[in-house]
Design an enzyme around this catalytic site. Structure first.
Site, PDB file in Angstrom:
ATOM      1  N   ASP A 141      29.741  38.049  44.951  1.00 28.37           N
ATOM      2  CA  ASP A 141      30.132  39.143  45.605  1.00 28.37           C
ATOM      3  C   ASP A 141      29.200  39.603  46.674  1.00 28.37           C
ATOM      4  O   ASP A 141      28.317  40.190  46.107  1.00 28.37           O
ATOM      5  CB  ASP A 141      30.972  40.152  44.820  1.00 28.37           C
ATOM      6  CG  ASP A 141      31.466  41.286  45.378  1.00 28.37           C
ATOM      7  OD1 ASP A 141      31.374  41.628  46.608  1.00 28.37           O
ATOM      8  OD2 ASP A 141      31.967  42.091  44.735  1.00 28.37           O
TER       9      ASP A 141
ATOM     10  N   TYR B 149      23.988  47.898  34.635  1.00 26.96           N
ATOM     11  CA  TYR B 149      25.030  47.392  35.085  1.00 26.96           C
ATOM     12  C   TYR B 149      24.705  47.466  36.604  1.00 26.96           C
ATOM     13  O   TYR B 149      24.613  48.581  37.123  1.00 26.96           O
ATOM     14  CB  TYR B 149      26.231  48.009  34.899  1.00 26.96           C
ATOM     15  CG  TYR B 149      26.860  47.549  33.750  1.00 26.96           C
ATOM     16  CD1 TYR B 149      27.694  46.196  33.786  1.00 26.96           C
ATOM     17  CD2 TYR B 149      26.873  48.141  32.408  1.00 26.96           C
ATOM     18  CE1 TYR B 149      28.163  45.901  32.497  1.00 26.96           C
ATOM     19  CE2 TYR B 149      27.215  47.437  31.323  1.00 26.96           C
ATOM     20  CZ  TYR B 149      27.922  46.376  31.129  1.00 26.96           C
ATOM     21  OH  TYR B 149      28.231  45.659  30.102  1.00 26.96           O
TER      22      TYR B 149
ATOM     23  N   LYS C  96      29.372  43.084  38.972  1.00 29.37           N
ATOM     24  CA  LYS C  96      29.656  42.470  37.711  1.00 29.37           C
ATOM     25  C   LYS C  96      29.657  40.904  37.908  1.00 29.37           C
ATOM     26  O   LYS C  96      28.965  40.460  38.332  1.00 29.37           O
ATOM     27  CB  LYS C  96      31.170  42.870  37.360  1.00 29.37           C
ATOM     28  CG  LYS C  96      31.285  43.669  36.268  1.00 29.37           C
ATOM     29  CD  LYS C  96      32.724  43.991  35.839  1.00 29.37           C
ATOM     30  CE  LYS C  96      34.006  43.435  36.545  1.00 29.37           C
ATOM     31  NZ  LYS C  96      34.282  43.182  37.977  1.00 29.37           N
TER      32      LYS C  96
HETATM   33  P1  13P Z   1      33.950  43.671  41.222  1.00 33.74           P
HETATM   34  O1  13P Z   1      33.156  43.459  40.098  1.00 33.74           O
HETATM   35  O2  13P Z   1      34.811  42.509  41.616  1.00 33.74           O
HETATM   36  O3  13P Z   1      33.087  43.734  42.623  1.00 33.74           O
HETATM   37  O4  13P Z   1      34.860  44.950  41.132  1.00 33.74           O
HETATM   38  C1  13P Z   1      33.899  45.976  40.692  1.00 33.74           C
HETATM   39  C2  13P Z   1      34.953  47.143  40.566  1.00 33.74           C
HETATM   40  O5  13P Z   1      34.530  48.383  39.812  1.00 33.74           O
HETATM   41  C3  13P Z   1      36.259  47.266  40.950  1.00 33.74           C
HETATM   42  O6  13P Z   1      37.039  48.411  40.419  1.00 33.74           O
HETATM   43 MG    MG Z   2      32.961  43.992  44.426  1.00 34.54          MG
HETATM   44 MG    MG Z   3      34.763  40.545  41.865  1.00 28.49          MG
END
Ligand code: 13P
Ligand code: MG
Ligand code: MG
Ligand code: 13P
Length: 364
Positions: free
Chosen positions: A12, A227, A230
């Site tokens: 991402d 964190y 993700k």
């Molecule tokens: P992503 O991990 O897909 O960037 O999403 C982060 C998030 O907190 C969406 O609510």
């Molecule tokens: Mg994201």
């Molecule tokens: Mg994502």
């Protein structure tokens, strides 16, 4: 014929809008970068699920190739530049380091790679998921490779009857363990039923020893010690001729299971199978999505993709996922919709605790 390697590497590097999709400008930039790689790649496709940009590459360099990893890294850097220019959300989110050192493992991008001898016909499925974690593939991979109620081939195909070997990673202790199915089915389930810590990394055919499936098991949170973004995962599965049939590989997704990673990476929701066009999670940043791209390999070339969950046969699964989503949402900030404390991507608990410390009266 030399072996072919399929490398699926994703990151991402900026969302459009918020965390909901990848802007076309990033995909165009990624295409351009991969095209410039010339003969290093046999073939490639650029795709996405939600805000995750996926590079699907075939080549002859084997897994963990520095040249391939550097190409992916530089592609993500170029796309990050584009994301910064457009002020997209969370530009460079999954790139944890500024300097490339030979391998993208541990640097943020998710990696699923497999090297094999291409069979006379080589159907593969590339799964890409958003708003979830690598362990989200534990349940479907178990069903695909170990559950005869899902995969009749385990019972009636002589080339599958011996079963499959599962390699499982303990992401907390950074260790791995292997189980032979069906003999060790109950032992396997002790671990993979806890998908936040134990992730299926590889599946192998016991008959041939061939790799059958691979999952990206990087966990950004554990890599960075806190964190940071993700770890929306990708997974590659080989189909037919001693492997599960295409329909056996897709079947587990007809009953959406609950996974972690929705909204702020801190909620549980159903994994909804959908087409690429439907993979723009906007309901409470979700619900979590999974897309399946089918390819036939032809001397390493990627014939496809076929957008496999675009089939109306998955409409009911989507409907069920939406019903489950409504039900889970009613819990608001309560567990088990909200993740338990150790798994939360965001928490105000330490601050609030500190501020209210004096109001906690010790008991007994
Ligand atoms: P992503 O991990 O897909 O960037 O999403 C982060 C998030 O907190 C969406 O609510
Ligand atoms: Mg994201
Ligand atoms: Mg994502
Ligand atoms: P075909 O007979 O169409 O090759 O299909 C075999 C199969 O695996 C279907 O599940």
């Amino acid at each position: 014929m030399s072996k072919v390697t399929v490398s699926v590497i994703k990151a991402d590097v900026g969302g459009f809008v918020g965390h909901s999709s990848v802007h076309q400008a990033l995909k165009d930039r990624a295409e351009e970068c991969l095209r410039q790689a010339g003969t290093l790649l046999v073939d490639f496709r650029v795709s996405s699920v939600g805000d995750d940009l996926t590079l699907i590459m075939t080549h002859r360099q084997g897994v963990d190739s520095p040249a391939i990893h550097e190409l992916a890294w530089n592609t993500f850097l170029a796309c990050t530049e584009e994301a910064r220019r457009l002020k997209l959300y969370g530009a460079g989110q999954d790139l944890l380091s500024d300097a490339f050192a030979g391998n993208v493992r541990g640097m943020g991008p998710g990696v699923a790679e497999m090297e094999f001898e291409e069979r006379p016909s080589e159907p593969i499925v590339v799964f890409m998921a958003d708003k979830t974690e690598p362990g989200a593939f534990n349940l479907p991979l178990y069903r695909i490779f170990a559950d005869p109620f899902n995969t009749s081939g385990l019972v009636i195909d002589p080339k599958m009857h011996a079963g499959f070997r599962f390699e499982v990673m303990d992401v907390r202790e950074k260790a791995q363990v292997t189980f032979d199915l069906p003999e060790e089915l109950y032992d396997l389930l002790v671990f993979i039923g806890a998908p936040s810590r134990f992730c299926i990394k590889h599946v192998f055919s016991k008959e041939t020893g061939d790799v059958a499936a691979v999952v990206s098991t990087q966990r950004l949170s554990l890599m960075a010690g806190r964190y940071v973004g993700k770890d929306d995962p990708v997974c590659v599965v080989r189909c037919q001729s001693g492997m599960p049939a295409l329909g056996e590989v897709l079947e587990p997704f007809a009953r959406p299971h609950l996974v972690a990673g929705w909204m702020r990476g801190s909620h549980v929701g159903p994994l909804m199978p959908c087409s690429v066009a439907q993979a723009t999670p906007t309901r409470f940043d979700g619900p979590p999505r999974v897309v399946a791209l089918g390819f036939q390999l032809a001397e390493g070339r990627l014939v496809g993709p076929q957008d496999l969950f675009a089939d109306p046969a998955f409409d009911r699964a989507r409907q069920l996922a939406l019903e489950i989503a409504d039900y889970m949402r009613q819990h608001g900030p309560f567990e088990p919709h909200r993740l338990h404390l150790e798994e939360m991507e965001y928490t105000t608990m330490p601050e609030v605790m500190k501020r209210l410390a004096g109001r906690f009266v010790p008991l007994g």
